[in-house]
Motif scaffolding. Structure first.
Motif, PDB file in Angstrom:
ATOM      1  N   ASP A 257     -66.871 -37.583  82.521  1.00  0.00           N
ATOM      2  CA  ASP A 257     -67.651 -38.103  83.314  1.00  0.00           C
ATOM      3  C   ASP A 257     -67.271 -39.570  84.054  1.00  0.00           C
ATOM      4  OD1 ASP A 257     -70.112 -37.385  84.440  1.00  0.00           O
ATOM      5  OD2 ASP A 257     -71.188 -37.540  82.687  1.00  0.00           O
TER       6      ASP A 257
ATOM      7  N   ASN B 225     -66.273 -40.567  88.093  1.00  0.00           N
ATOM      8  CA  ASN B 225     -66.687 -41.639  88.383  1.00  0.00           C
ATOM      9  C   ASN B 225     -65.375 -42.417  89.322  1.00  0.00           C
ATOM     10  OD1 ASN B 225     -69.614 -41.667  87.691  1.00  0.00           O
ATOM     11  ND2 ASN B 225     -69.322 -43.191  86.148  1.00  0.00           N
TER      12      ASN B 225
ATOM     13  N   GLY C 297     -70.921 -37.201  91.365  1.00  0.00           N
ATOM     14  CA  GLY C 297     -72.197 -37.637  90.759  1.00  0.00           C
ATOM     15  C   GLY C 297     -73.358 -37.508  91.444  1.00  0.00           C
TER      16      GLY C 297
ATOM     17  N   GLY D 242     -74.490 -40.772  84.236  1.00  0.00           N
ATOM     18  CA  GLY D 242     -73.029 -40.588  83.612  1.00  0.00           C
ATOM     19  C   GLY D 242     -72.482 -41.565  82.927  1.00  0.00           C
TER      20      GLY D 242
ATOM     21  N   LYS E 113     -72.595 -31.548  84.248  1.00  0.00           N
ATOM     22  CA  LYS E 113     -71.466 -30.865  84.833  1.00  0.00           C
ATOM     23  C   LYS E 113     -70.530 -29.922  83.973  1.00  0.00           C
ATOM     24  CE  LYS E 113     -70.727 -35.095  87.179  1.00  0.00           C
ATOM     25  NZ  LYS E 113     -70.401 -36.266  86.901  1.00  0.00           N
TER      26      LYS E 113
END
Ligand SMILES: Nc1ncnc2c1ncn2[C@@H]1O[C@H](COP(=O)(O)OP(=O)(O)O)[C@@H](O)[C@H]1O
Ligand SMILES: [Mg+2]
Length: 465
Positions: free
Chosen positions: A31, A35, A105, A110, A332
């Protein structure tokens, strides 16, 4: 009647303790890489739109972890200054952020969930072109009993240096520290990164884990024009571009390999180059080499996965500038199977799988005849397959021209006289003794030893030459 007003807002404990349990450490780390990638997408949106070859060139994300530390740092532009407050909030207030870019995202949770999962005390430093912001999630703030949600942001003017985000863990949770210390976590994580970010690495993004640059391992298909070529499908559904490719990536399995696979685990069902269908949303792999009903196995007229189908590989790709339209959950880690675009991709994948499972049935017992055409065909990337097949794709009936496909070409083998199969069992010691007398290794597969005995005798009897 009395009316009593209560405080029904969120509890700190829920966010710092419960929510991080919903995600595995591996996915929490992924995650954070997502980003960095979202930052990279924002930086290079023009190159991405223009479909330049390597839009992410020069951008990277570096992770390091051990029993005592964790850090992730990137040069992907940092969190935009006007976005920093929202970025630190738990959950997104404005769902329209980035909805014109193919970022992944979407729910605004996250980064925080990953930080809470990893460390009791963490620091985030974001350097954007206009401001450097530093925030510390310390142990007092992280205390589940502490109802205070305020955070102090330390803001300084840009001081030169690369723009990007660095997240450091100052106090790993004990269980996390143990996992970070294990070699198997490193191996699993790097293998996942190779697979999950294969498409962005191929487009120039670099990911390092403990100083090791992670190579891309994309899904590939055997394609040799008139001999072998995968099933290809493309469509637009609910503003989402859908592409499906299903084909072969290795020679067909023969009976002895199948038997072996069932009687003892030879690792090929779990290894690096395994069969199954991979699902990709905006260049990011969501599910790798799946052999469950999620990608159509065992659904409708498609058989359930079995080692007989080990040579079948496939990919379902969803692309959209608005991440909210993608069929993917907040972690995800899961797909939204009821999504309409997903169903379009799934149905196409099922058609592709079915053609190939039928093919392995048709060639049963005569697989060897397909070895040469399959093995000598080159392995092509998705971009190469698309380039080769997209122009010959024909409109699919009843799709209002929204879907086009190409049926696969598979090496057809001559129909020979009907064949039978011989199978029997003997004492292991007896098999080894026969193997030895025939000059074979005592660890030779029983099937090979049996076949040798048969061939020798059939030749002696003049049945074959
Ligand atoms: N490394 C980074 N580079 C640029 N932007 C980032 C980075 N990390 C987080 N952000 C941004 O901060 C915001 C909050 O991130 P996150 O909590 O993961 O929520 P989400 O990505 O679901 O919106 C997002 O807009 C995200 O893109
Ligand atoms: Mg995110």
């Amino acid at each position: 009647m009395t009316i009593r007003t209560i405080e029904a807002g969120p509890s700190k404990r829920f966010f710092v303790e419960m929510l991080p349990r919903d995600i595995s450490l591996e996915y929490a780390v992924l995650d954070l890489i997502d980003n960095s990638l979202d930052g990279a997408i924002r930086q290079r949106i023009d190159d991405i739109r223009l479909r330049r070859g390597e839009p992410y060139k020069g951008l990277h994300c570096k992770l390091s972890f051990s029993e005592t530390e964790f850090q992730i740092t990137d040069n992907c532009g940092g969190i935009p200054a006007d976005r920093i407050d929202a970025a630190l909030k738990l959950g997104r207030d404005d769902p329209n952020i980035d909805n014109d870019k193919p970022t992944i995202g979407m729910y605004g949770i996250g980064m925080k969930r990953s930080i809470f999962k990893i460390s009791a005390d963490s620091t985030v430093v974001s350097k954007s072109d206009t401001i450097t912001t530093r925030v510390n999630y310390d142990e007092t703030w992280m205390n589940p009993e502490n109802p205070d949600w305020t955070l102090d942001l330390e803001e300084t003017p840009p001081d030169g240096g690369e723009l990007g985000v660095t997240i450091s863990a100052n106090k790993l949770w004990p269980n996390i520290s143990r996992t970070f210390a294990s070699q198997s976590f490193f191996d699993d994580l790097t293998r996942k990164i190779s697979r999950y970010y294969a498409y962005v690495i191929a487009k120039g993004f670099k990911i390092f884990v403990n100083d090791k640059e992670i190579p891309a391992l994309p899904v590939e298909f055997k394609l040799d024009d008139a001999v072998i070529s995968p099933f290809y499908y493309e469509a637009v559904a609910e503003k989402v571009n859908v592409k499906v490719i299903v084909g072969l990536f290795r020679k067909l399995t023969k009976e002895d390999e199948r038997e072996e696979a069932i009687s003892s685990n030879d690792g090929l069902e779990a290894g690096d180059l395994k069969a199954g269908i991979t699902v990709v949303c905006n260049d990011r792999v969501i599910t790798y080499a799946d052999t469950s009903s999620v990608t159509g196995w065992g659904m409708g007229n498609v058989p359930r996965y079995h080692p007989q189908f080990r040579s079948i590989t496939g990919i379902i790709i969803f692309e959209s500038d608005d991440a909210r339209t993608l069929p993917v959950s907040t972690t995800k880690g899961a797909l939204d199977l009821d999504d309409r675009a997903y169903v379009v991709g799934l149905n196409a994948a099922m058609e592709g799988i079915k053609t190939h499972t039928d093919y392995t049935n048709r060639t049963k017992g005569r697989e060897s005849a397909t070895d040469t055409p399959i093995q000598s065909a080159p392995k092509l990337s998705i971009a190469q397959v698309t380039q080769s097949l997209s122009s010959s794709a024909r409109a699919v009936r009843h799709s209002n021209g929204k879907a086009r496909k190409v049926v696969p070409t598979l090496p057809e083998i001559k129909r020979t006289a009907p064949i039978g199969r011989i199978a029997f069992s003997r004492d292991k010691a007896e098999i080894e003794r026969v193997a030895e007398l025939l000059g074979l290794s005592t660890s030779e597969k029983p099937g090979v030893v049996g076949e040798q005995v048969w061939t020798d005798l059939a030749r002696k009897l003049g049945v074959i030459d």
